[in-house]
Design a protein around this motif. Sequence first.
Motif, short mmCIF file in Angstrom:
data_model
loop_
_atom_site.label_atom_id
_atom_site.label_comp_id
_atom_site.label_asym_id
_atom_site.label_seq_id
_atom_site.Cartn_x
_atom_site.Cartn_y
_atom_site.Cartn_z
N TYR A 6 35.24 100.31 49.26
CA TYR A 6 35.20 99.08 48.49
C TYR A 6 34.50 99.35 47.17
O TYR A 6 33.61 100.19 47.09
N ASP A 7 34.89 98.61 46.14
CA ASP A 7 34.18 98.73 44.87
C ASP A 7 33.41 97.44 44.59
O ASP A 7 33.42 96.52 45.42
N GLN A 8 32.75 97.38 43.44
CA GLN A 8 31.94 96.20 43.11
C GLN A 8 32.79 94.93 43.06
O GLN A 8 32.36 93.86 43.49
N GLU A 9 34.00 95.03 42.56
CA GLU A 9 34.89 93.86 42.51
C GLU A 9 35.23 93.37 43.91
O GLU A 9 35.27 92.16 44.16
N ASP A 10 35.45 94.30 44.84
CA ASP A 10 35.71 93.92 46.23
C ASP A 10 34.50 93.19 46.82
O ASP A 10 34.65 92.15 47.46
N LEU A 11 33.32 93.74 46.58
CA LEU A 11 32.09 93.12 47.08
C LEU A 11 31.93 91.71 46.50
O LEU A 11 31.67 90.76 47.24
N SER A 12 32.14 91.58 45.20
CA SER A 12 32.02 90.27 44.56
C SER A 12 33.03 89.28 45.15
O SER A 12 32.71 88.11 45.38
N ARG A 13 34.23 89.74 45.40
CA ARG A 13 35.27 88.88 45.97
C ARG A 13 34.87 88.42 47.37
O ARG A 13 35.01 87.24 47.71
N ILE A 14 34.37 89.33 48.20
CA ILE A 14 33.98 88.97 49.56
C ILE A 14 32.80 87.99 49.53
O ILE A 14 32.77 87.03 50.30
N ILE A 15 31.87 88.19 48.63
CA ILE A 15 30.74 87.25 48.49
C ILE A 15 31.25 85.87 48.10
O ILE A 15 30.83 84.86 48.65
N PHE A 16 32.21 85.82 47.16
CA PHE A 16 32.78 84.55 46.74
C PHE A 16 33.51 83.87 47.90
O PHE A 16 33.32 82.67 48.14
N VAL A 17 34.30 84.62 48.64
CA VAL A 17 35.01 84.07 49.80
C VAL A 17 34.00 83.52 50.80
O VAL A 17 34.18 82.42 51.35
N THR A 18 32.92 84.25 51.02
CA THR A 18 31.88 83.83 51.96
C THR A 18 31.25 82.51 51.51
O THR A 18 31.02 81.61 52.32
N LYS A 19 31.00 82.39 50.22
CA LYS A 19 30.41 81.15 49.69
C LYS A 19 31.38 79.99 49.86
O LYS A 19 30.98 78.89 50.25
N LEU A 20 32.66 80.21 49.57
CA LEU A 20 33.65 79.15 49.76
C LEU A 20 33.71 78.74 51.23
O LEU A 20 33.77 77.56 51.56
N LYS A 21 33.71 79.73 52.11
CA LYS A 21 33.78 79.46 53.55
C LYS A 21 32.56 78.65 54.00
O LYS A 21 32.69 77.73 54.80
N ARG A 22 31.39 78.98 53.47
CA ARG A 22 30.17 78.25 53.85
C ARG A 22 30.16 76.82 53.35
O ARG A 22 29.38 76.01 53.83
#
Length: 132
Positions: free
Chosen positions: A49-65
Amino acid sequence: MERRRRMGPTFSIADISDRTGLSYDTIRYYEKIGLMPTIRRSKTGQREYDQEDLSRIIFVTKLKRTNMPLKEIERYMTLAANHEYESCYRILKEHQLKIEAHINEMQEALSVMNFKLSHYEDLIEHHSKPRG
């Protein structure tokens, strides 16, 4: 989603899990349902994974929460990948309004809870005093 070439640090699935609090299975599931572009693999077959992948997963996690359904997150991600910015804006704006309404409901509930707690503190104090 198409995979783009990025330079910079890479992260293992363990790193992503540590940084997001998501299980490996959840991360893999997010990839499977299309919330992530195809993840690059190392020569040994490990996900990178790269930084963009990490940022995307964090964003998805925030939306899910915030209780955004995965189907809606998936729809948003597809629109974003297709550069359909107005649609992305509408989805996020609609969700923002839902979050704000929920926060207002929770603030009202908290106000009632605080009133009740104060009332019980008064009752406890009144009933714990020695009667003379």
